[in-house]
Write an enzyme that holds these catalytic residues in place. Structure first.
Site, PDB file in Angstrom:
ATOM      1  N   HIS A  97     -54.955 -40.804  22.118  1.00 23.26           N
ATOM      2  CA  HIS A  97     -53.515 -40.559  22.186  1.00 23.26           C
ATOM      3  C   HIS A  97     -53.250 -39.048  22.283  1.00 23.26           C
ATOM      4  O   HIS A  97     -52.377 -38.608  23.010  1.00 23.26           O
ATOM      5  CB  HIS A  97     -52.806 -41.097  20.931  1.00 23.26           C
ATOM      6  CG  HIS A  97     -52.810 -42.599  20.848  1.00 23.26           C
ATOM      7  ND1 HIS A  97     -51.695 -43.331  20.516  1.00 23.26           N
ATOM      8  CD2 HIS A  97     -53.782 -43.508  21.083  1.00 23.26           C
ATOM      9  CE1 HIS A  97     -51.990 -44.622  20.528  1.00 23.26           C
ATOM     10  NE2 HIS A  97     -53.255 -44.747  20.849  1.00 23.26           N
ATOM     11  N   GLY A 147     -58.462 -54.632  24.437  1.00 24.02           N
ATOM     12  CA  GLY A 147     -57.184 -54.043  24.862  1.00 24.02           C
ATOM     13  C   GLY A 147     -57.110 -53.875  26.373  1.00 24.02           C
ATOM     14  O   GLY A 147     -57.572 -54.716  27.136  1.00 24.02           O
TER      15      GLY A 147
END
Ligand code: UDP
Length: 485
Positions: free
Chosen positions: A19, A386
């Site tokens: 991130h 994911g």
């Protein structure tokens, strides 16, 4: 453009490597365009970031005509607090401490005549948009996965197409432009996922989409034109601005990094330079994925048997996860001698850009995928969970730069040493290898063009800065009007 010096932008990142990297790259790009940028993540991550990258908190670094400053938010937990190992609990805690912190910061900046013009967040901290909204400050989201994956979540959230369920777990998903098999959708949305709560968390961002005026995406127009167009027609203002790390405006700021782990002190780049062009296989599974020990053994023997040179990042699992450190098979390191290197962490952008690298065995995290795509490096896809499984599908079947090697976690299959060897040979020699390289170089060229001055991503960044300015001017005009009445 004029008044960017007055453009103060606050960026807030969830404290995970995947991130922080793209949001920090965006921070540098915006600074290069003239903004004063403050980048925030947690103090726990900050401790590592400061040590590893020689960063000083609250000290301003000039980039282009603008500047970048780091600040860190103390979450109030001891380093070994059990909440750190409980993702869902930790995210809730971060919201509790984060909201007042950000709110106070907004007030302080307004009081010292440096009000924020825009606040940008990335997934897992959707509450940032609420705080911005309460203060009347425009906010934007940096989506750090592909637009195709965004479209999958969007379709799931709005129930536009059927997704696998407990009763129908193996159905295909009919996304626009692409049918995805049950094991190619972002697997947090599958009933067999081990981490369904991560799907719920990502969907939280979709609930808050009406609060952001723009979704910036770490992709480029030429790579995902159809999906970008599709999402734009859903009245979501999407701006593709990637590949961010590749932006020429921030080349001079490449030492400002957010790494948690120091690259091994073993002259990785010098070692690569001793190898012939296109001869080294690079292997990394990103910052979080943990490969079972049995799978590590098979990869190790596959590398030995195929006789290739390789650089393998075998990162020790983070302490909070309580997982065992991997062992390499007995005699492995002696057996490879100068042919291979095993490290804890590498300077991945530099490694992928090195001419000696032939291909990349990757877990297909979107950052790694974008880095390899835009540096022209073919991939052997080895996703875990994911969006990685969806990215693998696109890298192989749509972008034509990959060979499928591993399966996602819900398949729970071991890839044998023979399969590793077979795929490695296919990706490094012969017709298939040539085709992959040709396609990879095509995407690299398009990425170069997108980030060059006047390219699609560069224009989008300029227009984003203009959007912020216009919104601010309207806001200040309104404030003046209120005061004059
Ligand atoms: N990375 C790195 N050195 C390594 C491994 C990874 O610098 O040895 C960086 C990589 O360049 C990428 C990020 O860590 O920017 C990983 O993000 P990604 O989305 O690929 O995977 P995640 O870690 O989020 O699963």
């Amino acid at each position: 453009m004029g008044s960017e010096a007055n453009t103060h932008i606050l960026l807030i990142s969830y404290p995970a490597q995947g991130h922080i990297n793209p949001l920090l790259r965006l921070a540098k790009c915006l600074a290069a365009k003239g903004a004063s940028v403050i980048f925030i993540t947690t103090e726990k991550a900050g401790k590592d970031i400061r040590t590893v990258n020689n960063i000083i908190e609250k000290s301003l670094t000039s980039i282009g005509d603008g500047s970048l400053t780091f600040e860190f938010l103390d979450d109030g937990l001891e380093d070994d607090h059990p909440l750190r190992g409980n993702l869902l609990g930790y995210i809730e805690h971060l919201k509790l401490v984060g909201k007042p912190f950000v709110s106070q910061m907004i007030k302080n900046h307004a009081d010292s005549n440096k009000p924020f013009s825009c606040i940008i967040n990335n997934p897992f901290v959707p509450w940032v948009c609420d705080v911005a909204d309460e203060h009347g400050i425009p906010s934007a989201l940096l989506w750090i996965q592909s637009t195709a994956v965004f479209s999958a979540y969007y379709n799931y959230f709005h129930k536009l197409v059927r997704f696998p369920s407990q009763t129908e777990p193996y159905i295909d998903v009919q996304l626009p432009f692409q049918v995805l098999k049950y094991n190619e959708i972002p697997d947090f949305l599958h009933p067999f996922s081990q981490f369904p709560f991560l799907g719920t968390l990502i969907l939280e961002q979709f609930k808050n989409l009406s609060k952001v005026f723009c979704v910036l995406v770490e992709t480029y127009e030429e790579l995902e034109h159809d999906f970008i167009d599709y999402i734009s027609k859903k009245t979501i203002f999407v701006r593709p601005i990637g590949p961010l790390f590749h932006n020429p405006n921030i080349k001079g700021a490449k030492n400002i990094r957010g790494d948690f782990v120091k690259s091994d002190d073993c002259n990785i780049i010098e070692w690569l330079s001793t190898k012939p062009k296109g001869s080294v296989v690079y292997i990394s599974f990103g910052s979080i994925v943990y490969i079972p020990q049995e799978q590590v053994n098979e990869i190790a023997y596959g590398l030995l048997d195929s006789q290739v040179s390789f650089l393998w990042v075998l990162k020790p699992p983070s302490e909070e996860l309580g997982l065992k450190e991997h062992n390499l098979p007995d005699g492995f390191l002696e057996g490879i001698s100068e042919r291979g290197k095993v490290v804890n962490w590498s300077p991945q952008e530099e490694v992928l850009a090195h001419p000696s690298v032939a291909c990349f065995i990757t877990h297909c995290g979107w950052n790694s995928s974008m880095e390899a795509l835009s540096l022209g490096v073919p991939m052997l896809t080895f996703p875990a969970w994911g969006d990685q499984v969806t990215n693998a599908k696109f890298l192989v079947d749509v972008f034509g730069v990959g060979i499928r090697l591993g399966y996602g976690m819900i398949e729970n299959k071991l890839v044998t040493r023979d399969e590793v060897k077979k795929c490695l040979l296919e990706a490094t020699t012969g017709e298939k290898a040539e085709e992959l390289k040709k396609n990879a170089m095509k995407w690299k060229k398009k990425a170069d063009e997108a980030v060059a001055i006047g390219g699609s991503s560069d224009r989008n960044l300029d227009e984003f800065m203009e959007d912020i300015q216009n919104r601010c001017n309207i806001f200040f005009e309104e404030v003046k009007l209120v005061h004059s009445n």
